[in-house]
Design a protein around this motif. Structure first.
Motif, mmCIF file in Angstrom:
data_model
loop_
_atom_site.group_PDB
_atom_site.id
_atom_site.type_symbol
_atom_site.label_atom_id
_atom_site.label_comp_id
_atom_site.label_asym_id
_atom_site.label_seq_id
_atom_site.Cartn_x
_atom_site.Cartn_y
_atom_site.Cartn_z
ATOM 1 N N PHE A 2 4.484 -9.837 2.823
ATOM 2 C CA PHE A 2 5.458 -10.175 3.861
ATOM 3 C C PHE A 2 5.934 -11.621 3.721
ATOM 4 O O PHE A 2 7.138 -11.897 3.712
ATOM 5 C CB PHE A 2 4.868 -9.971 5.255
ATOM 6 N N MET A 40 11.404 -3.606 7.526
ATOM 7 C CA MET A 40 10.125 -3.335 8.181
ATOM 8 C C MET A 40 10.176 -2.130 9.115
ATOM 9 O O MET A 40 9.155 -1.482 9.361
ATOM 10 C CB MET A 40 9.663 -4.568 8.964
ATOM 11 N N THR A 63 8.603 1.447 8.624
ATOM 12 C CA THR A 63 7.166 1.715 8.760
ATOM 13 C C THR A 63 6.843 3.072 9.389
ATOM 14 O O THR A 63 5.971 3.792 8.884
ATOM 15 C CB THR A 63 6.485 0.584 9.557
ATOM 16 N N ALA A 69 5.633 -3.256 4.251
ATOM 17 C CA ALA A 69 5.794 -2.183 5.235
ATOM 18 C C ALA A 69 4.934 -0.977 4.872
ATOM 19 O O ALA A 69 4.308 -0.355 5.743
ATOM 20 C CB ALA A 69 7.263 -1.775 5.330
#
Length: 318
Positions: free
Chosen positions: A106, A122, A125, A182
């Motif tokens: 990240f 993200m 996810t 993610a």
């Protein structure tokens, strides 16, 4: 138990659900702002992997201190429960995917791409959680979920492929690293969920960070040694503290608290609020811009998340 026509067990369960959802709201508010705040620090003042050593070590110490303090209470029997031998490997895997790979990728990705790009990627996810759950715990995938997976991944791919690595606001590899993050976080949510009913949230998270710390040290030690602390002004110090306390300690703590009541797919679904928060802050501060391509890709991801999160029909693909 029924009292004056009210089922007290149902009321208690409702209160637990409300508190879990409030915790998730706070988590994603903290994370949403983190895209912009962390970008102020990395890579200009602290390189990404060096920042992770600082982030993980501080959070680990805080979780161990909180666990020790709460364990002293006479009624903290559940908190003092020992980890069973069969669960140590699972905790180590949670440390790998939930702390080490998740955070390393990240911050590396965020240092190379824009806050809006990172936050949009993200929100895939929940889609990845569904895929991993289908593989690991044989959760059934219906036609509408399969369609949602395809649409959502198309949106994420559009964002990634839209960057050639030469623009000021984003890069191909930065987006790829955030996508790996993610995926790692989604796997962590699926892996950690079974232990939520067996151990206290603080017990789990202190060991997750313990294992994660020893994994990240070899990757970030050289960058950590390069930090020039004397160059930090008040704004940078406040940004660092926000990342360490707000976006790490409190977010992980509240997440595992919510997982004790809600399933992993519900927890992951809350992530769709992050790009709204990140985009609002980034644009307001002049840190990023929103293009038509990003809006269309975001719409595709939102549609994908909606389809995988809803129950329409029971017909399954596999």
């Amino acid at each position: 138990m029924v009292f004056n026509g009210f089922n007290l067990d149902n009321i208690e369960a409702m209160h637990r659900n409300i508190k879990a959802h409030l915790a998730l709201g706070a988590v994603n508010l903290l994370y949403g702002a983190n895209y912009v705040i962390a970008k102020e620090v990395t890579p200009a003042y602290i390189k990404p992997f060096g920042f992770i050593i600082l982030r993980v070590s501080v959070a680990m110490c805080l979780f161990w201190a909180v666990h020790k303090a709460l364990s002293q209470k006479s009624d903290a029997v559940f908190l003092r429960k020992k980890i069973e031998k069969k669960d140590w490997a699972l905790l180590a895997m949670c440390g790998l995917f939930g702390v080490a790979i998740n955070q390393l990728m990240f911050f590396k990705g965020l240092s190379m791409t824009s806050p809006i790009n990172a936050s949009l990627i993200m929100i895939t996810t929940p889609i990845i959680v569904i895929v991993i759950a289908a593989i690991l715990i044989k959760e059934r995938i219906t036609w509408h979920k399969l369609l949602g997976i395809a649409i959502g991944l198309f949106g994420a791919s559009a964002i990634i492929m839209g960057n050639n690595g030469n623009g000021a606001n984003g890069s191909f590899w930065g987006d790829v690293f955030v996508a790996i993050n993610a995926s790692s976080y989604a796997l962590y949510l699926v892996l950690v969920k079974p232990m939520m009913q067996r151990y206290h949230a603080i017990t789990i998270i202190k060991w997750v960070f313990f294992f994660g710390f020893f994994i990240v040290v070899p990757f970030g030690w050289s960058e950590f040694q390069q930090i020039e602390w004397h160059t930090f002004d008040a704004t940078i110090w406040l940004s660092v503290l926000y990342v360490l306390i707000g976006a790490t300690f409190f977010t992980y703590l509240l997440n595992v608290y919510a997982l004790q009541t809600l399933n992993a797919s519900v927890v992951s679904t809350y992530i769709y609020t992050q790009p709204v928060i990140a985009t609002t802050i980034a644009i307001a501060l002049g840190k990023d811009s929103l293009s038509l391509e990003k809006v269309l890709a975001a719409m595709a991801i939102f549609v994908g998340v909606f389809l995988v999160s809803r129950n329409f029909e029971k017909k399954v693909v596999f």
